[in-house]
Design a protein around this motif. Structure first.
Motif, short mmCIF file in Angstrom:
data_model
loop_
_atom_site.label_atom_id
_atom_site.label_comp_id
_atom_site.label_asym_id
_atom_site.label_seq_id
_atom_site.Cartn_x
_atom_site.Cartn_y
_atom_site.Cartn_z
N TRP A 1 0.81 -1.22 0.00
CA TRP A 1 0.00 0.00 0.00
C TRP A 1 0.84 1.27 0.00
CZ3 TRP A 1 -3.79 -1.83 4.35
CH2 TRP A 1 -4.66 -2.80 3.82
N GLY A 2 2.12 1.18 0.41
CA GLY A 2 2.99 2.34 0.34
C GLY A 2 3.08 3.23 1.57
N TRP A 3 2.64 2.74 2.73
CA TRP A 3 2.81 3.52 3.94
C TRP A 3 4.31 3.67 4.22
CZ3 TRP A 3 -0.58 5.41 7.87
CH2 TRP A 3 -1.93 5.31 7.54
N GLY A 4 4.70 4.82 4.74
CA GLY A 4 6.07 5.05 5.16
C GLY A 4 6.15 4.95 6.67
N ILE A 5 7.29 4.53 7.19
CA ILE A 5 7.47 4.45 8.64
C ILE A 5 8.83 5.03 9.01
CG2 ILE A 5 8.29 2.06 8.60
CD1 ILE A 5 6.54 1.83 11.31
N VAL A 6 8.85 5.77 10.11
CA VAL A 6 10.06 6.44 10.58
C VAL A 6 10.29 6.04 12.04
CG1 VAL A 6 11.08 8.69 11.09
CG2 VAL A 6 9.66 8.41 9.08
N THR B 1 10.27 6.44 19.46
CA THR B 1 8.89 6.45 18.96
C THR B 1 8.90 6.25 17.44
OG1 THR B 1 8.88 8.85 18.70
CG2 THR B 1 8.08 7.96 20.81
N THR B 2 7.75 5.90 16.90
CA THR B 2 7.62 5.71 15.46
C THR B 2 6.46 6.54 14.93
OG1 THR B 2 6.21 3.77 15.78
CG2 THR B 2 8.56 3.36 15.43
N ALA B 3 6.51 6.81 13.64
CA ALA B 3 5.41 7.49 12.95
C ALA B 3 5.23 6.79 11.61
CB ALA B 3 5.70 8.97 12.75
N ALA B 4 3.99 6.54 11.25
CA ALA B 4 3.66 5.93 9.96
C ALA B 4 2.80 6.92 9.19
CB ALA B 4 2.91 4.62 10.15
N THR B 5 3.15 7.14 7.92
CA THR B 5 2.44 8.10 7.09
C THR B 5 1.81 7.39 5.89
OG1 THR B 5 4.02 9.79 7.74
CG2 THR B 5 2.67 10.28 5.82
N SER B 6 0.54 7.72 5.63
CA SER B 6 -0.17 7.11 4.51
C SER B 6 0.46 7.52 3.19
CB SER B 6 -1.65 7.53 4.54
OG SER B 6 -1.76 8.93 4.36
N PRO B 7 0.25 6.73 2.14
CA PRO B 7 0.85 7.03 0.84
C PRO B 7 0.52 8.42 0.30
CG PRO B 7 -0.20 4.88 0.79
CD PRO B 7 -0.54 5.51 2.12
N ASP B 8 -0.68 8.92 0.60
CA ASP B 8 -1.06 10.25 0.12
C ASP B 8 -0.62 11.38 1.05
OD1 ASP B 8 -2.84 10.05 2.24
OD2 ASP B 8 -4.64 10.04 1.00
N GLY B 9 0.00 11.02 2.17
CA GLY B 9 0.48 12.01 3.12
C GLY B 9 -0.60 12.65 3.98
N GLN B 10 -1.84 12.17 3.87
CA GLN B 10 -2.96 12.78 4.59
C GLN B 10 -3.12 12.30 6.03
OE1 GLN B 10 -4.92 15.35 3.24
NE2 GLN B 10 -3.21 15.25 1.80
N ARG B 11 -2.57 11.12 6.34
CA ARG B 11 -2.69 10.56 7.70
C ARG B 11 -1.32 10.21 8.23
NH1 ARG B 11 -6.49 5.69 8.42
NH2 ARG B 11 -5.98 6.17 10.54
N LEU C 1 0.18 8.37 11.74
CA LEU C 1 -0.08 7.68 13.01
C LEU C 1 1.20 7.73 13.82
CD1 LEU C 1 -1.81 4.51 11.51
CD2 LEU C 1 -2.91 6.63 12.28
N HIS C 2 1.08 8.02 15.12
CA HIS C 2 2.25 8.12 16.00
C HIS C 2 2.16 7.09 17.11
CE1 HIS C 2 3.45 12.02 14.29
NE2 HIS C 2 2.16 12.27 14.23
N SER C 3 3.29 6.49 17.45
CA SER C 3 3.32 5.66 18.65
C SER C 3 3.32 6.62 19.84
CB SER C 3 4.55 4.76 18.66
OG SER C 3 5.74 5.51 18.75
N HIS C 4 2.93 6.13 20.97
CA HIS C 4 2.85 6.99 22.16
C HIS C 4 4.08 6.91 23.03
CE1 HIS C 4 -1.19 8.23 21.23
NE2 HIS C 4 -1.49 6.96 20.98
#
Length: 87
Positions: A54-59, A65-75, A77-80
């Protein structure tokens, strides 16, 4: 990696290490090293489907902590917080 991550690092997922794959944050094909700082655990679904299909990115941030970004950059998600350490 298992000692550091403790579970799937996609925000909100807690699948155990046995259900996870090592994932290169910077792909090997783009010169990314196979090193602890360039890798994290992702469960089969988040690794193969969410990221690679699907193309989600993860940092992985320096604070663990981690952050995942949707392929379109609109969402995003952050770990707490970083995963809890073993007792």
């Amino acid at each position: 990696m298992i000692a550091r991550d403790r579970h799937c690092r996609f925000p909100g997922c807690h699948q155990p290490p046995a259900a996870c794959h090592p994932h290169h944050l910077v792909p090997r094909s783009q010169g990314g090293p196979t090193s602890l700082t360039n890798m994290l655990l992702l469960c089969s679904f988040h690794h193969l489907i969410a990221v690679h299909r699907w193309g989600w990115g993860i940092v992985l941030h320096p604070d663990g902590t981690t952050a995942a970004t949707s392929p379109d950059g609109q969402r995003t998600l952050h770990s707490h917080g970083p995963p809890a350490r073993a007792a």
